[in-house]
Design an enzyme around this catalytic site. Structure first.
Site, PDB file in Angstrom:
ATOM      1  N   ASP A  87       0.861  -1.181   0.000  1.00  0.00           N
ATOM      2  CA  ASP A  87       0.000   0.000   0.000  1.00  0.00           C
ATOM      3  C   ASP A  87       0.899   1.234   0.000  1.00  0.00           C
ATOM      4  O   ASP A  87       1.575   1.525   0.992  1.00  0.00           O
ATOM      5  CB  ASP A  87      -0.892  -0.022   1.241  1.00  0.00           C
ATOM      6  CG  ASP A  87      -1.922   1.109   1.248  1.00  0.00           C
ATOM      7  OD1 ASP A  87      -1.739   2.095   0.517  1.00  0.00           O
ATOM      8  OD2 ASP A  87      -2.907   0.988   2.014  1.00  0.00           O
ATOM      9  N   HIS A  88       0.889   1.965  -1.110  1.00  0.00           N
ATOM     10  CA  HIS A  88       1.825   3.088  -1.266  1.00  0.00           C
ATOM     11  C   HIS A  88       1.452   4.297  -0.409  1.00  0.00           C
ATOM     12  O   HIS A  88       2.199   5.271  -0.358  1.00  0.00           O
ATOM     13  CB  HIS A  88       1.894   3.502  -2.732  1.00  0.00           C
ATOM     14  CG  HIS A  88       3.255   3.984  -3.149  1.00  0.00           C
ATOM     15  ND1 HIS A  88       4.315   4.072  -2.284  1.00  0.00           N
ATOM     16  CD2 HIS A  88       3.725   4.406  -4.358  1.00  0.00           C
ATOM     17  CE1 HIS A  88       5.373   4.530  -2.920  1.00  0.00           C
ATOM     18  NE2 HIS A  88       5.044   4.740  -4.184  1.00  0.00           N
ATOM     19  N   ARG A  89       0.304   4.241   0.255  1.00  0.00           N
ATOM     20  CA  ARG A  89      -0.040   5.332   1.161  1.00  0.00           C
ATOM     21  C   ARG A  89       0.850   5.320   2.400  1.00  0.00           C
ATOM     22  O   ARG A  89       1.149   6.377   2.969  1.00  0.00           O
ATOM     23  CB  ARG A  89      -1.508   5.229   1.596  1.00  0.00           C
ATOM     24  CG  ARG A  89      -2.520   5.446   0.502  1.00  0.00           C
ATOM     25  CD  ARG A  89      -3.930   5.210   0.997  1.00  0.00           C
ATOM     26  NE  ARG A  89      -4.131   3.834   1.462  1.00  0.00           N
ATOM     27  CZ  ARG A  89      -5.276   3.366   1.961  1.00  0.00           C
ATOM     28  NH1 ARG A  89      -6.320   4.195   2.071  1.00  0.00           N
ATOM     29  NH2 ARG A  89      -5.385   2.118   2.341  1.00  0.00           N
TER      30      ARG A  89
ATOM     31  N   VAL B   2       3.559   2.669   2.737  1.00  0.00           N
ATOM     32  CA  VAL B   2       4.836   2.015   2.437  1.00  0.00           C
ATOM     33  C   VAL B   2       5.386   2.648   1.165  1.00  0.00           C
ATOM     34  O   VAL B   2       4.820   2.494   0.078  1.00  0.00           O
ATOM     35  CB  VAL B   2       4.655   0.495   2.239  1.00  0.00           C
ATOM     36  CG1 VAL B   2       5.995  -0.156   1.908  1.00  0.00           C
ATOM     37  CG2 VAL B   2       4.045  -0.139   3.476  1.00  0.00           C
TER      38      VAL B   2
END
Length: 479
Positions: free
Chosen positions: A449-451, A453
């Site tokens: 999850d790029h939010r 990580v």
């Protein structure tokens, strides 16, 4: 004296067996009208959006009516079976009375307009009063099951538990009675020959868990063999009307586990911004270690395979990069860092893909992790994974390599920040110590999850897992 026949029949309602689910499908009935049943006997198997669960009946008596056929989806709180608890008495009224099990002491003390009910029903509002028992001369009417007996099968909803605490004068604490355990745990104890009264509970509110039963069975020299349960018939696809050349389409209802998977994956894909990274590397040393561990006496009887060491490698990588073990709390606008790892393992079952998890996997030794993985896989294949086993996961592994697939771009399990896909391990030409040699090679893919990580953190985690599996001695030096 005339018997009050309204007390003769009891309706058993579809309980909330999945902690908040609203419906369940009746897979199979184990009883038919006219069959005699006893308190605690399993009468049917139902499937929720999370798992298949066997339901025990809390009454002694004779089956009067099955209200729904197999394959029917029923809302929680709907009556599904009627039990005649006083067979052979006076004729029944036109309709059986739906009655909520309540302790005898609670009948008179219950506050007006409120009745404690079974799990999933909440606290029912009512303006009616209970009629007193009027047993016929020389015949005793069976007592209603107590709230404690009801909670033996399903833990109670908070509101209902609080009301029962007031009624019994214990301030919300359950009174002494039968041990608290969920249906799968009760059945496990029965299969292993364990008396639940002798088991020390460790679950919330004194509920006995599977681990408690296994711990109680450990000292036994030879546990009783587990009887093979009849598996429910698979759901038959519904075909369209055949044309002259036969059926050209097959329609399969979207329900149960498949429906839940679809909803969860769509929600995850369109909520969390996914990023996937890949790494291909040499796992020859790990494969040699797997063979050595299979011959190790400390691992005797345990399932030892590459997935075990991959799981251990991921746990070590998470310990070195704890920020990856987190969740995004949209409501509170917070990132929740988890101090524990509940390791999910994606498992393909006849009912669809499920993701049970190993609780506190980070604290387990290698033999303990092997035992937990073995039990998880066996339970999933038997279709007996409980809803509780699929809740609370923090990070997941999906092994697509067992199908010969090299890699993939896995979708996050809702509520988690990372999922690791394991590809097939194949013998390939590889440069080793300056020479091209045949080596065991695989590819891992990490979606995150790029939010919460970023690329650096995700890359470190993936690189650490690969480094450990390239040189498994790091399982010791880095742990």
């Amino acid at each position: 004296m005339t018997q009050d026949t309204s007390l003769r029949f009891r309706e058993f309602k579809m309980p909330d067996v999945g902690e908040g689910l609203t419906e369940a499908e009746i897979l199979k009935w184990y009883v038919q009208p006219g069959d005699t049943v006893t308190d605690g006997q399993v009468v049917c198997e139902v499937e929720t959006a999370k798992a298949a669960v066997e339901l025990p009946i809390p009454y002694d008596g004779v089956v009067h009516e099955l209200r729904f056929e197999e394959g029917t989806t029923v809302d929680v709180g709907t009556s599904i079976i009627t039990i005649d608890v006083a067979p052979g008495s006076a004729d029944a009224p036109a309709e059986a009375v739906v009655e909520t099990p309540v302790a005898p002491a609670a009948e008179e003390a219950a506050p007006k307009g409120r009745q404690p009910v079974l799990v999933g029903y909440g606290v029912a509002e009512t303006s009616t009063k209970r009629r007193p028992r009027k047993p016929a001369a020389g015949q005793a009417v069976p007592d209603r099951p107590s709230p404690e007996a009801a909670s033996t099968y399903y833990p109670q909803a908070p509101a209902a538990a609080a009301v029962q605490g007031e009624l019994n004068g214990h301030g919300g604490t359950a009174t002494a009675g039968r041990p608290l355990a969920k249906p799968p745990v009760r059945k496990l104890a029965k299969d292993l020959g364990i008396d639940l009264a002798t088991v020390t509970p460790t679950g919330p509110d004194g509920v006995i868990t599977r681990e408690d039963v296994h711990a109680a069975a450990a000292p036994a020299a030879a546990p009783a063999p587990v009887p093979v349960q009849a598996q429910p018939e698979p759901v038959q696809p519904e075909q369209v009307a055949p044309s002259a050349g036969g059926a050209r389409e097959t329609r399969i209802p979207i329900k149960g586990v498949r429906k839940a998977i679809a909803q969860a994956m769509v929600g995850s894909a369109f909520t969390a911004p996914h990023v996937t990274e890949f790494i291909t590397f040499d796992v020859t040393r790990t494969m040699k270690l797997v063979e050595e561990l299979k011959a190790d006496k400390d691992m005797a009887g345990l399932r030892v395979n590459p997935l075990l060491l991959i799981a251990k490698a991921l746990l070590v990588a998470i310990k070195r990069n704890p920020q990856v073990n987190a969740a995004w709390d949209e409501a509170n606008q917070e990132i929740v860092l988890k101090e524990y790892v509940n390791l999910g393992i994606a498992a393909a079952t006849p009912r669809g893909l499920i993701v049970p998890n190993i609780k506190d996997a980070h604290a387990k030794t290698l033999p303990e992790l092997a035992a937990a993985l073995g039990e998880l896989v066996s339970t999933a294949r038997e279709g007996k994974t409980t809803p509780a086993a699929m809740q609370g996961g923090t990070v997941t592994i999906t092994n697509v390599g067992v199908f010969g697939v090299d890699t993939g771009t896995p979708i996050l399990n809702p509520g988690e920040s990372a999922i690791l896909a394991v590809g097939a391990i194949k013998l390939q030409p590889w440069v080793h110590k300056g020479k091209v040699k045949p080596r065991q090679v695989t590819t891992l893919a990490l979606s995150f999850d790029h939010r919460l990580v970023d690329g650096e953190l995700g890359s470190r985690v993936l690189a650490d897992v690969a480094a450990i599996l390239e040189n498994p001695k790091r399982l010791i030096t880095w742990a």
